[in-house]
Write an enzyme that holds these catalytic residues in place. Sequence first.
Site, PDB file in Angstrom:
ATOM      1  N   GLU A  42       1.313  -3.477  12.478  1.00 43.29           N
ATOM      2  CA  GLU A  42       1.552  -4.903  12.260  1.00 43.29           C
ATOM      3  C   GLU A  42       2.004  -5.640  13.517  1.00 43.29           C
ATOM      4  O   GLU A  42       2.275  -6.842  13.452  1.00 43.29           O
ATOM      5  CB  GLU A  42       2.583  -5.067  11.136  1.00 43.29           C
ATOM      6  CG  GLU A  42       2.069  -4.522   9.815  1.00 43.29           C
ATOM      7  CD  GLU A  42       3.111  -4.510   8.731  1.00 43.29           C
ATOM      8  OE1 GLU A  42       4.314  -4.387   9.065  1.00 43.29           O
ATOM      9  OE2 GLU A  42       2.742  -4.602   7.553  1.00 43.29           O
TER      10      GLU A  42
ATOM     11  N   LYS B 167       3.473  -0.608  16.047  1.00 44.15           N
ATOM     12  CA  LYS B 167       4.685  -0.500  15.228  1.00 44.15           C
ATOM     13  C   LYS B 167       4.733   0.853  14.530  1.00 44.15           C
ATOM     14  O   LYS B 167       5.793   1.464  14.403  1.00 44.15           O
ATOM     15  CB  LYS B 167       4.696  -1.623  14.188  1.00 44.15           C
ATOM     16  CG  LYS B 167       5.839  -1.537  13.182  1.00 44.15           C
ATOM     17  CD  LYS B 167       5.705  -2.607  12.114  1.00 44.15           C
ATOM     18  CE  LYS B 167       6.781  -2.494  11.053  1.00 44.15           C
ATOM     19  NZ  LYS B 167       6.602  -3.482   9.959  1.00 44.15           N
ATOM     20  N   GLN B 168       3.565   1.304  14.059  1.00 37.01           N
ATOM     21  CA  GLN B 168       3.519   2.512  13.241  1.00 37.01           C
ATOM     22  C   GLN B 168       2.121   3.107  13.337  1.00 37.01           C
ATOM     23  O   GLN B 168       1.225   2.543  13.953  1.00 37.01           O
ATOM     24  CB  GLN B 168       3.843   2.172  11.795  1.00 37.01           C
ATOM     25  CG  GLN B 168       2.935   1.129  11.185  1.00 37.01           C
ATOM     26  CD  GLN B 168       3.464   0.568   9.883  1.00 37.01           C
ATOM     27  OE1 GLN B 168       4.299   1.159   9.237  1.00 37.01           O
ATOM     28  NE2 GLN B 168       2.970  -0.600   9.501  1.00 37.01           N
TER      29      GLN B 168
ATOM     30  N   TRP C  88       0.819  -1.211   0.000  1.00 34.78           N
ATOM     31  CA  TRP C  88       0.000   0.000   0.000  1.00 34.78           C
ATOM     32  C   TRP C  88       0.854   1.262   0.000  1.00 34.78           C
ATOM     33  O   TRP C  88       0.316   2.365  -0.019  1.00 34.78           O
ATOM     34  CB  TRP C  88      -0.956   0.004   1.204  1.00 34.78           C
ATOM     35  CG  TRP C  88      -0.288   0.304   2.532  1.00 34.78           C
ATOM     36  CD1 TRP C  88       0.922  -0.123   2.965  1.00 34.78           C
ATOM     37  CD2 TRP C  88      -0.816   1.121   3.582  1.00 34.78           C
ATOM     38  NE1 TRP C  88       1.187   0.353   4.230  1.00 34.78           N
ATOM     39  CE2 TRP C  88       0.134   1.120   4.632  1.00 34.78           C
ATOM     40  CE3 TRP C  88      -1.991   1.847   3.755  1.00 34.78           C
ATOM     41  CZ2 TRP C  88      -0.062   1.822   5.833  1.00 34.78           C
ATOM     42  CZ3 TRP C  88      -2.186   2.535   4.947  1.00 34.78           C
ATOM     43  CH2 TRP C  88      -1.226   2.521   5.977  1.00 34.78           C
ATOM     44  N   ASP C  89       2.192   1.107  -0.020  1.00 35.45           N
ATOM     45  CA  ASP C  89       3.073   2.264   0.045  1.00 35.45           C
ATOM     46  C   ASP C  89       2.829   3.255  -1.089  1.00 35.45           C
ATOM     47  O   ASP C  89       3.145   4.442  -0.968  1.00 35.45           O
ATOM     48  CB  ASP C  89       4.541   1.814   0.023  1.00 35.45           C
ATOM     49  CG  ASP C  89       4.887   0.885   1.167  1.00 35.45           C
ATOM     50  OD1 ASP C  89       4.220  -0.164   1.285  1.00 35.45           O
ATOM     51  OD2 ASP C  89       5.817   1.183   1.936  1.00 35.45           O
TER      52      ASP C  89
END
Length: 802
Positions: free
Chosen positions: A493, A614-615, A354-355
Amino acid sequence: MDGFLLAYEGFDSEAEGLREALTSTGNGYLCTRGAAEWEGADDVHYPGTYAHGGYNRETTMIGGLPVLNEDLVNLPNWLVLKLRIEGEDAITLEDVELLDYRHEYDIRNATVLRHLRFRDRGGRETTLTSRRFVSMADQHHAGIEWTLVPENWSGHVEVISALDARVSNAGVARYQRLEGRHLNPISPRTFGPEVIALKAETRQSNLYISQATRTRVFRGGESLPAGRTLDQMEDYIQQVLAFDVRQGEATRVEKLVAFYTSRDPAVSDTLMRAARSAARHSDFSAAFDRHSAAWEELWRTCDGRVSGNEQVQLLLRLHTAHLLQVCSPYTADLDAGMPARGLNGEAYRGHVFWDEMYAFPFLNVRLPEVARGLLMYRYRRIGEARAAAREAGFRGAMFPWQSGSEGIEETQRVHLNPLSGRWEPDLSHNQRHVNAAIFFNIWNYFQATHDHAFLENYGAEMMLDIARFWASIAHFNPARERYEIHGVMGPDEFHEKYPGAQQGGLANNAYTNVMVAWLCDIAAKLPSLLSASSAEGLRARLSISGDELALWQDMSRRMFVPIHENGIISQFEGWVDLEELDWDVYRAKYDSIQRLDRILRAEGDDPDRYKIAKQADTVMLFYLFSDEELREIFERLGYGYRPDTAARNVEYYDQRTSHGSTLSFVTYAGVLAAIDPESSWDRFLVALGSDVDDIQGGTTKEGIHLGVMAGTLDLVQRHYAGAQIRDSVLYFDPRLPSGLGGLSFRVQFREAPILVTLNSDLLTLEVQPEGASHEIRAGIPGDVRELCPGDRAVFELSQDRA
């Protein structure tokens, strides 16, 4: 070099892999790492060339079980140029005394240069300058130029020019146990006295790759006759050029190369096509001039100028160049997605995630044909997405988390934890939010371009089938009178499942559910945006009923969003029941805790137990949507949205996020632009330097993080300049941090080219006279104007905005 030069003084073996990745040369068709021509693959050097779509599958036995992976293949090494002096062994850096060494990357035209002076074991001192490019003027061409100057000697030399298919995928340490051989040799060939060629085939996907090269020697502008001898094997061919050099005189060696694959149009035999192309190649100087002119044209469209910080200017241009090396005008016709790690390394196996969501805002308003091409990559794989949905018991189209050649799910089922050395289950295929990202990208491409032909022929079909998928994976909870989505993962994640659960997935990830509420609202209205015939045909072809449109509209009003105390949006249902982690203990114990999931599992613990991320996950909502848009979504859903909702949620999750992905720094920098400008600037600088400084400790050499590079450009455009398209208006709501004195860049809004100039007091929009003839609407909140070609509008910016 006016903010266009990345330079390294001295050779550093530990940093060479990083430098190779950062100084790669590419043109949107193929890309080659910035490795030295005279070095082979070893613990220091890693030559690698990768092309869009060049995938191959291989199976590895791990723990008695077959593990199938598809990889972007390291193609034959076309770089090989080696120097032998007076019949001695070929020169390598470890065999000589370096007197001077400089490795440069000219960002202006994506050219890698090396300048070295060395003393060999015979006491001879020699200067060698290497210059190399992959042509932006001809997608199939590349060139290397060597300039040799003997400083204190004259004598006889030999230059080895070769094409080498004895390569494998060995650029990522944690993949070493996986099968890395992907090529079978076909044949080497010679074509006349100057051209050598090589053909190989991928072992499973049966892709033919051919390379041909013509090597010549010049002195003083004149061709220098050289003796030529040939050596070849089935997977390697070399030509040895022998000639004399004189003390203090420069001798040039030119190696011009042509590449073709069986994916290319208008090609019968790739080997013959490459050989003809190499033989017809102009000299290096003329080819380089055309290449540079093509880059100049791209910079006129894509350059962004910032004032106040030279390093920021340099790195933004570096990031722009890397994005253009992977997504250039050539890419538009290639059936190519955007690999998350670009085309200069093997991390993530060259897969498309999805980047691309971070790249579309930049491409939509500069190279819309490239954005359209990336969306067509998705459309051509909609059949596999539909099949995947059916096999999982759903309707519509379910695109994969990791995509490669065919659009099937390429996410591995196991991955290696490098801290523990154990292979662990990988449940990340449950990140179904990639489907919402694709919908988001299509919609925003259309908003920027008004490309009705794409929407009617391709885009609407994808959007409606994605909405249909979400409607089928969701279920209605009568107790809540709301729709819920279970069994998925959000962008964070670290959480793949509930603590102790056997089955993967979580319930009601807030980011996913809000995105679904947003897209269902658009999907329900989408047929009304199409021509009557297109809408009727699409509804008939997809069997979309009025009841289905009504269901989507209902979901847009009644999706469940978990919210706990003080207006904090729960990352997912059950988040509030997880344990808090003692962050100080782990910060004291480990040098880096970005990958807390690996740390905890190596300790025998489970990241699913803790309130850690994580993000950016929930925080992504504040990055993608304006405050006004989110307020509309939440109020339509019947939830409160306070003036401080964004600030409270960002602060809450920032304290619980390890930023294990550098994308997280981009996201937080964006959302903090209007909340805490100084903190935003600090995060932006981390994201901007994350690859060039290799802040993740060795990952960049495996392939640059293209989403992060594109994300820094997106951040400047959408959050610092505040550019946003809503209701057919191009808005600017600038939030310039103190580290930037001003910005200047070009955008193309619905075919109208606009020069945007911004400082702390004024925004100036100049609609260029060329381009679209129609008027556009643009401005700042509260002051929107109609602008025609040739118009110049100046907007005064208030100083009291929050």
